[in-house]
Design a protein around this motif. Structure first.
Motif, short mmCIF file in Angstrom:
data_model
loop_
_atom_site.label_atom_id
_atom_site.label_comp_id
_atom_site.label_asym_id
_atom_site.label_seq_id
_atom_site.Cartn_x
_atom_site.Cartn_y
_atom_site.Cartn_z
N CYS A 57 0.83 -1.21 0.00
CA CYS A 57 0.00 0.00 0.00
C CYS A 57 0.86 1.27 0.00
O CYS A 57 1.88 1.34 0.70
N HIS A 59 0.36 3.96 1.36
CA HIS A 59 0.33 4.73 2.61
C HIS A 59 1.52 4.39 3.50
O HIS A 59 2.40 5.22 3.71
N GLU A 60 1.54 3.14 3.99
CA GLU A 60 2.68 2.74 4.83
C GLU A 60 3.17 1.34 4.51
O GLU A 60 3.81 0.70 5.34
N GLY A 61 2.80 0.85 3.33
CA GLY A 61 3.32 -0.46 2.92
C GLY A 61 2.48 -1.65 3.35
O GLY A 61 2.96 -2.78 3.38
N GLY A 62 1.23 -1.42 3.70
CA GLY A 62 0.33 -2.51 4.10
C GLY A 62 0.14 -3.53 2.97
O GLY A 62 0.30 -3.20 1.80
N CYS A 80 -7.13 -1.57 2.07
CA CYS A 80 -5.91 -2.00 2.75
C CYS A 80 -6.24 -2.47 4.17
O CYS A 80 -6.95 -1.79 4.90
N TRP A 82 -4.45 -2.52 6.76
CA TRP A 82 -3.82 -1.80 7.87
C TRP A 82 -4.61 -0.59 8.34
O TRP A 82 -4.94 -0.47 9.51
N HIS A 83 -4.88 0.36 7.47
CA HIS A 83 -5.62 1.56 7.90
C HIS A 83 -6.80 1.87 6.99
O HIS A 83 -7.25 3.00 6.92
N LYS A 84 -7.23 0.83 6.25
CA LYS A 84 -8.46 0.94 5.45
C LYS A 84 -8.42 1.96 4.33
O LYS A 84 -9.46 2.48 3.94
N TYR A 85 -7.25 2.29 3.84
CA TYR A 85 -7.23 3.11 2.64
C TYR A 85 -7.91 2.34 1.51
O TYR A 85 -7.83 1.11 1.45
FE1 FES Z 1 -2.43 0.82 3.76
FE2 FES Z 1 -2.04 2.44 5.85
S1 FES Z 1 -0.69 1.04 5.01
S2 FES Z 1 -3.80 2.12 4.71
#
Ligand code: FES
Length: 157
Positions: A57, A59-62, A80, A82-85
């Motif tokens: 992802c 965002h942070e690699g999820g 995603c 991890w944080h639902k992006y």
């Molecule tokens: Fe994918 Fe944060 S790593 S939403």
């Protein structure tokens, strides 16, 4: 009987296409991960179509390969874990719900942050599925994590 390809006997695919799996297998499993020029890519089969994206992802690699697919405004999206992006499968756009405070009764609407996640071209040929190598002259936010998890990196989580 089919033999697994061995080095030296296999013709390179035109355009450097990378074989990621058999069409029937991916239709059955609905998703696979593969390495394309060293980077982790996820290939989804969803409602009759193949899609490929960087698996990490932007965002942070999820791990997008572990996310759920949802339809948002008629577009299939990966969420995603991890944080639902929310990322569209077709274009790699990041979506968010925005409110226009000037509306009399503001309702959240889905809007695009632009193409954040690198998508990859999928080609199906002779029952095999191929992914095109990325065009690195254009950059995407997900490149940072693609690079970080390149060669090695743990696909679990
Ligand atoms: Fe994918 Fe944060 S790593 S939403």
């Amino acid at each position: 009987a089919l033999h697994s390809p061995s080095k030296g006997t296999v013709e390179p695919e035109p355009d450097g296409l990378v074989l990621v799996g058999k069409e029937d297998d991916i239709k059955k499993s609905q998703r696979i991960t593969a390495k394309v020029n060293g980077r982790e890519v996820v290939v989804f089969y969803h409602e009759g179509r193949f899609y490929a994206l960087d698996s990490r992802c932007y965002h942070e690699g999820g791990p997008l390969h572990l996310g759920e697919i949802e339809d948002i405004d008629g577009q299939p999206c990966i969420i995603c874990p991890w944080h639902k992006y929310t990322i569209t499968l077709e274009t790699g756009e990041g979506l968010y719900q925005g409110i226009n405070p000037l509306e009399p009764s503001p309702t959240p609407r889905w809007q695009s942050k632009g193409e954040k996640q690198r998508i990859h071209k999928v080609t199906v040929k002779n029952k095999n599925v191929y992914v095109s190598p990325p065009d690195l002259s254009v950059s995407f936010d997900s490149d940072y994590f693609a690079e970080k998890y390149k060669n090695g990196g743990d696909l679990a989580m």
